[in-house]
Design an enzyme around this catalytic site. Structure first.
Site, PDB file in Angstrom:
ATOM      1  N   CYS A 152      73.772  16.582 192.367  1.00  0.00           N
ATOM      2  CA  CYS A 152      72.582  15.609 191.731  1.00  0.00           C
ATOM      3  C   CYS A 152      71.316  16.029 192.595  1.00  0.00           C
ATOM      4  O   CYS A 152      70.581  15.647 191.794  1.00  0.00           O
ATOM      5  CB  CYS A 152      72.865  14.109 192.298  1.00  0.00           C
ATOM      6  SG  CYS A 152      74.184  13.476 191.464  1.00  0.00           S
TER       7      CYS A 152
ATOM      8  N   CYS B  35      74.192  13.854 197.785  1.00  0.00           N
ATOM      9  CA  CYS B  35      74.945  14.947 196.663  1.00  0.00           C
ATOM     10  C   CYS B  35      74.177  15.986 196.353  1.00  0.00           C
ATOM     11  O   CYS B  35      73.068  15.802 195.579  1.00  0.00           O
ATOM     12  CB  CYS B  35      75.417  13.999 195.462  1.00  0.00           C
ATOM     13  SG  CYS B  35      76.264  15.200 194.229  1.00  0.00           S
TER      14      CYS B  35
ATOM     15  N   HIS C 232      74.291  25.613 178.456  1.00  0.00           N
ATOM     16  CA  HIS C 232      75.597  25.061 177.811  1.00  0.00           C
ATOM     17  C   HIS C 232      75.158  23.930 176.786  1.00  0.00           C
ATOM     18  O   HIS C 232      73.974  23.634 176.532  1.00  0.00           O
ATOM     19  CB  HIS C 232      76.537  24.434 179.036  1.00  0.00           C
ATOM     20  CG  HIS C 232      76.125  23.104 179.644  1.00  0.00           C
ATOM     21  ND1 HIS C 232      76.105  21.984 178.975  1.00  0.00           N
ATOM     22  CD2 HIS C 232      75.908  23.086 181.113  1.00  0.00           C
ATOM     23  CE1 HIS C 232      75.649  21.122 180.083  1.00  0.00           C
ATOM     24  NE2 HIS C 232      75.725  21.827 181.353  1.00  0.00           N
TER      25      HIS C 232
ATOM     26  N   HIS D 252      72.883  21.162 177.453  1.00  0.00           N
ATOM     27  CA  HIS D 252      71.446  21.429 177.606  1.00  0.00           C
ATOM     28  C   HIS D 252      70.789  21.662 176.168  1.00  0.00           C
ATOM     29  O   HIS D 252      69.714  20.998 175.707  1.00  0.00           O
ATOM     30  CB  HIS D 252      71.213  22.808 178.258  1.00  0.00           C
ATOM     31  CG  HIS D 252      71.692  22.804 179.539  1.00  0.00           C
ATOM     32  ND1 HIS D 252      72.361  23.951 180.272  1.00  0.00           N
ATOM     33  CD2 HIS D 252      71.826  21.903 180.648  1.00  0.00           C
ATOM     34  CE1 HIS D 252      72.721  23.577 181.345  1.00  0.00           C
ATOM     35  NE2 HIS D 252      72.249  22.340 181.962  1.00  0.00           N
TER      36      HIS D 252
ATOM     37  N   CYS E 220      80.274  10.902 195.169  1.00  0.00           N
ATOM     38  CA  CYS E 220      79.173  10.667 194.222  1.00  0.00           C
ATOM     39  C   CYS E 220      79.452   9.935 192.841  1.00  0.00           C
ATOM     40  O   CYS E 220      80.545  10.394 192.216  1.00  0.00           O
ATOM     41  CB  CYS E 220      78.489  12.064 193.973  1.00  0.00           C
ATOM     42  SG  CYS E 220      77.469  12.292 192.534  1.00  0.00           S
TER      43      CYS E 220
ATOM     44  N   LYS F 101      81.753  14.048 181.018  1.00  0.00           N
ATOM     45  CA  LYS F 101      80.343  14.811 180.656  1.00  0.00           C
ATOM     46  C   LYS F 101      80.506  16.256 180.905  1.00  0.00           C
ATOM     47  O   LYS F 101      81.391  16.849 181.913  1.00  0.00           O
ATOM     48  CB  LYS F 101      79.351  14.435 181.613  1.00  0.00           C
ATOM     49  CG  LYS F 101      77.970  14.857 181.869  1.00  0.00           C
ATOM     50  CD  LYS F 101      77.205  14.239 182.694  1.00  0.00           C
ATOM     51  CE  LYS F 101      76.026  14.816 182.689  1.00  0.00           C
ATOM     52  NZ  LYS F 101      75.499  16.238 183.552  1.00  0.00           N
TER      53      LYS F 101
ATOM     54  N   HIS G   9      79.126  13.050 189.885  1.00  0.00           N
ATOM     55  CA  HIS G   9      80.206  14.103 189.935  1.00  0.00           C
ATOM     56  C   HIS G   9      81.600  13.889 190.439  1.00  0.00           C
ATOM     57  O   HIS G   9      82.469  14.855 190.439  1.00  0.00           O
ATOM     58  CB  HIS G   9      79.448  15.355 190.806  1.00  0.00           C
ATOM     59  CG  HIS G   9      78.251  15.881 190.165  1.00  0.00           C
ATOM     60  ND1 HIS G   9      76.922  15.131 190.446  1.00  0.00           N
ATOM     61  CD2 HIS G   9      78.135  16.600 189.156  1.00  0.00           C
ATOM     62  CE1 HIS G   9      76.038  15.976 189.813  1.00  0.00           C
ATOM     63  NE2 HIS G   9      76.616  16.795 188.850  1.00  0.00           N
TER      64      HIS G   9
ATOM     65  N   LYS H 142      78.874  21.947 184.753  1.00  0.00           N
ATOM     66  CA  LYS H 142      79.262  23.067 185.417  1.00  0.00           C
ATOM     67  C   LYS H 142      80.343  22.599 186.428  1.00  0.00           C
ATOM     68  O   LYS H 142      81.382  22.936 186.589  1.00  0.00           O
ATOM     69  CB  LYS H 142      78.019  23.731 186.101  1.00  0.00           C
ATOM     70  CG  LYS H 142      78.777  24.879 186.992  1.00  0.00           C
ATOM     71  CD  LYS H 142      77.717  25.952 187.232  1.00  0.00           C
ATOM     72  CE  LYS H 142      78.334  27.346 187.912  1.00  0.00           C
ATOM     73  NZ  LYS H 142      78.458  27.459 189.466  1.00  0.00           N
TER      74      LYS H 142
HETATM   75  N1  MSP Z   1      66.641  19.849 186.818  1.00  0.00           N
HETATM   76  C1  MSP Z   1      67.240  18.505 186.362  1.00  0.00           C
HETATM   77  C2  MSP Z   1      65.983  17.718 185.519  1.00  0.00           C
HETATM   78  C3  MSP Z   1      64.685  17.785 185.944  1.00  0.00           C
HETATM   79  S1  MSP Z   1      63.808  16.925 184.520  1.00  0.00           S
HETATM   80  C4  MSP Z   1      62.184  16.872 185.203  1.00  0.00           C
HETATM   81  C5  MSP Z   1      68.499  18.584 185.517  1.00  0.00           C
HETATM   82  N2  MSP Z   1      68.941  19.598 185.133  1.00  0.00           N
HETATM   83  S2  MSP Z   1      70.378  19.585 184.299  1.00  0.00           S
HETATM   84  O1  MSP Z   1      70.548  21.001 183.723  1.00  0.00           O
HETATM   85  O2  MSP Z   1      71.525  19.241 185.211  1.00  0.00           O
HETATM   86  O3  MSP Z   1      70.183  18.874 183.083  1.00  0.00           O
HETATM   87  C6  MSP Z   1      69.146  18.349 182.566  1.00  0.00           C
HETATM   88  C7  MSP Z   1      69.567  17.561 181.326  1.00  0.00           C
HETATM   89  O4  MSP Z   1      70.633  18.136 180.475  1.00  0.00           O
HETATM   90  C8  MSP Z   1      70.365  16.215 181.256  1.00  0.00           C
HETATM   91  O5  MSP Z   1      69.589  15.146 181.817  1.00  0.00           O
HETATM   92  C9  MSP Z   1      70.711  16.130 179.910  1.00  0.00           C
HETATM   93  O6  MSP Z   1      69.654  15.515 179.170  1.00  0.00           O
HETATM   94  C10 MSP Z   1      71.056  17.303 179.559  1.00  0.00           C
HETATM   95  N3  MSP Z   1      72.545  17.408 179.619  1.00  0.00           N
HETATM   96  C11 MSP Z   1      73.338  18.219 180.809  1.00  0.00           C
HETATM   97  N4  MSP Z   1      74.593  18.058 180.421  1.00  0.00           N
HETATM   98  C12 MSP Z   1      74.736  17.127 179.296  1.00  0.00           C
HETATM   99  C13 MSP Z   1      75.795  16.516 178.613  1.00  0.00           C
HETATM  100  N5  MSP Z   1      77.074  16.925 179.126  1.00  0.00           N
HETATM  101  N6  MSP Z   1      75.636  15.954 177.469  1.00  0.00           N
HETATM  102  C14 MSP Z   1      74.280  15.658 176.989  1.00  0.00           C
HETATM  103  N7  MSP Z   1      73.291  16.042 177.844  1.00  0.00           N
HETATM  104  C15 MSP Z   1      73.424  16.718 178.833  1.00  0.00           C
HETATM  105  O7  MSP Z   1      69.290  17.167 185.744  1.00  0.00           O
END
Ligand code: MSP
Length: 505
Positions: free
Chosen positions: A134, A131, A23, A26, A148, A299, A151, A302
């Site tokens: 997380c 959680c 999304h 990411h 949490c 934020k 979330h 999902k």
């Molecule tokens: N799998 C772990 C990270 C492990 S790294 C060794 C994780 N994954 S995640 O898919 O939930 O999200 C990873 C990263 O995506 C977040 O830390 C952030 O950098 C980015 N983002 C996810 N949602 C975001 C937003 N809404 N806004 C900006 N960045 C976001 O956490």
């Protein structure tokens, strides 16, 4: 920071959970890391950009159960969606690691064993609030109304025998390390957050679960699998050879920058350097911590349900339009508010009206007044100073991981060039030396702009380059040598072409 002098530059993105499709959140972190990596390639550095997927743990197992397939089948169906998304977004990663790959398991076991042999992993009982979203435990003080804090969903009480990493033993070592490396975290205020957190006292953290099967078994006790963060963080070293290729690892570690969102700063800036210290490995050289992209003030994720699919936006605005928006609209480190109106308005003002209009205007006047052949620039043009400022300011901003400021500096040259055309009104002049001078200068400024803007707009800058009669790939050019004023050659055919950034309503 000392990255200027180095001729190697390495960066990582977080590895993304494969419980859902990619999304905007990411895409945001990945595009920033990609643009910075592309800038460093333009500096002539040997760049390595790593991304990948985080495929183990309870969250994934539950998502697979819900889909009625095995965890392996489930992750195999989602991981390619990330690879495809990054391809679509023109991400130039050099490696994509999946935590279900054998090279990763080998390195994770080596890291676990090294920390265990150092005496920093011990068995104990865990009781606490967990959680699943997380994949983290929280102490009671951290919960918000029993939920949490990230979330805002209820946590679960868990009691079980776990192995623990003795993080509490690392307070002094971490504080000393940060005192010795005061510029390692950007933006700087995040360093205070990290050291402040360390000073409040560090809790040991659980690294294994007996009840979970979807993960990597501990090498000394196979009845446990390692818990998500120990597995996930290790990707940064297993991808560059830790456990499988010592020479590659020694040549590629420590990394210059981990890019990450502020939600995972503790794991990256406290757990991770402590784990590495325990195993006798150098901590990373730098961390670039971004804010959240918010949609409607929350934020985007999902769990909260407000997910925007970046690929849907590309259909509307083009890959470069989308990349430009996420890079330019939010100061890296701060939160950004995503709105469709904001996306369209930035696209129209900066791309359609400024860059697109400049390129179209130059081509039109060259066609009408210069016989379609681009004139050469004058060495004492007033635009030469504007170009030098843009190169210097753009470089400084990319260097300090500030894409929005870098683009602002580059757009300063676009605006100066548009103003120069408006002041001189070459479209009102008769063909001849005066019009040639103005247009040669404008072409030269546009040539420099296309190089400076290439990390953000890789496809459209290359197209402008071609339309102003230049050959070769911008990515083969160098900031410095190729951004000096005065190099637009004589005798090149300039073509207008279709609008690069048609205005949107
Ligand atoms: N799998 C772990 C990270 C492990 S790294 C060794 C994780 N994954 S995640 O898919 O939930 O999200 C990873 C990263 O995506 C977040 O830390 C952030 O950098 C980015 N983002 C996810 N949602 C975001 C937003 N809404 N806004 C900006 N960045 C976001 O956490």
């Amino acid at each position: 920071m000392t990255h200027y002098a180095a001729n190697k530059f390495s960066a990582t993105t977080p590895i993304y959970y494969v419980n859902a499709k990619p999304h905007l959140g990411h895409a945001y972190t990945t595009i920033v890391a990609d643009a910075v990596a592309r800038w460093h390639r333009l500096l002539g550095e040997d760049v390595h950009l790593l991304t990948g997927t985080d495929e183990h743990g309870l969250k994934i197992q539950q998502a697979a159960d819900a889909a009625g397939v095995s965890p392996q089948q489930f992750v195999d169906s989602i991981a390619p969606k990330f690879e495809q998304a990054w391809e679509r977004l023109n991400i130039t990663h050099d490696d994509f690691i999946r935590t279900t790959e054998p090279r990763h398991a080998v390195g994770v076991k080596k890291l676990l064993q090294a920390c265990y042999d150092a005496g920093d992993i011990e068995s104990d009982f865990y009781r606490g609030q967990y959680c699943v979203a997380c994949e983290a435990y929280f102490i009671d003080d951290e919960l918000v109304n029993g939920n949490c804090p990230i979330h805002n969903t209820p946590t679960t009480f868990v009691e079980e025998e776990n192995y623990f990493f003795r993080l509490s033993r690392f307070e002094e070592r971490l504080l000393k390390w940060y005192a010795d490396h005061p510029n390692c975290i950007t933006p700087g205020f995040r360093l205070n957050e990290v050291t402040g957190f360390i000073k409040t006292g560090l809790q040991d953290f659980s690294i294994s679960r007996k009840t979970l099967t979807w993960g990597i078994p501990l090498p000394w006790d196979e009845s446990h699998v390692t818990y998500v963060w120990f597995d996930a963080l290790a990707n940064y070293i297993t991808a560059v050879g830790y456990g499988t290729d010592d020479a590659a690892f020694n040549a590629n570690w420590p990394v210059d920058f981990h890019f990450l969102g502020k939600d995972i700063i503790r794991f990256h800036c406290v757990y991770w350097p402590a784990m590495l210290m325990s195993a006798g490995i150098e901590p990373p050289k730098g961390w670039a911590v971004g804010g959240w992209l918010l949609a409607g003030g929350e934020k985007m994720s999902k769990t909260t349900g407000n997910v925007v699919n970046p690929l849907d936006l590309i259909d509307d605005i083009g890959v470069d339009g989308f990349r430009y928006y996420v890079l330019a609209d939010t100061v890296y480190g701060n939160d950004g508010d995503f709105t469709y109106e904001g996306l369209i308005s930035r696209y129209n003002s900066d791309l359609a009206n400024n860059l697109g209009n400049l390129a179209a205007r130059i081509a039109t006047v060259v066609e009408k007044k210069c016989g379609g052949i681009g004139p050469t620039p004058s060495l004492n043009s007033i635009l030469a100073a504007a170009a030098a400022t843009a190169v210097a300011d753009t470089s400084a901003a990319w260097h300090s991981v500030q894409p929005s400021r870098a683009l602002e500096a580059t757009w300063g040259l676009i605006k100066a060039t548009n103003a120069y055309l408006e002041n001189n009104e070459p479209w009102k002049m008769e063909p001849g030396e005066a019009v040639d001078t103005v247009m040669g200068d404008a072409l030269e400024a546009l040539r420099i702009v296309t190089i400076l803007a290439n990390p953000a707009l890789p496809t459209s800058t290359q197209e402008i380059w071609r339309r102003i009669g230049l050959t070769g790939e911008i990515t083969d050019l160098r900031i410095g040598a190729d951004t000096q004023w005065g190099q637009y050659p004589s005798g090149r055919q300039v073509v207008k072409g279709e609008p690069l950034f048609p205005r949107k309503k």
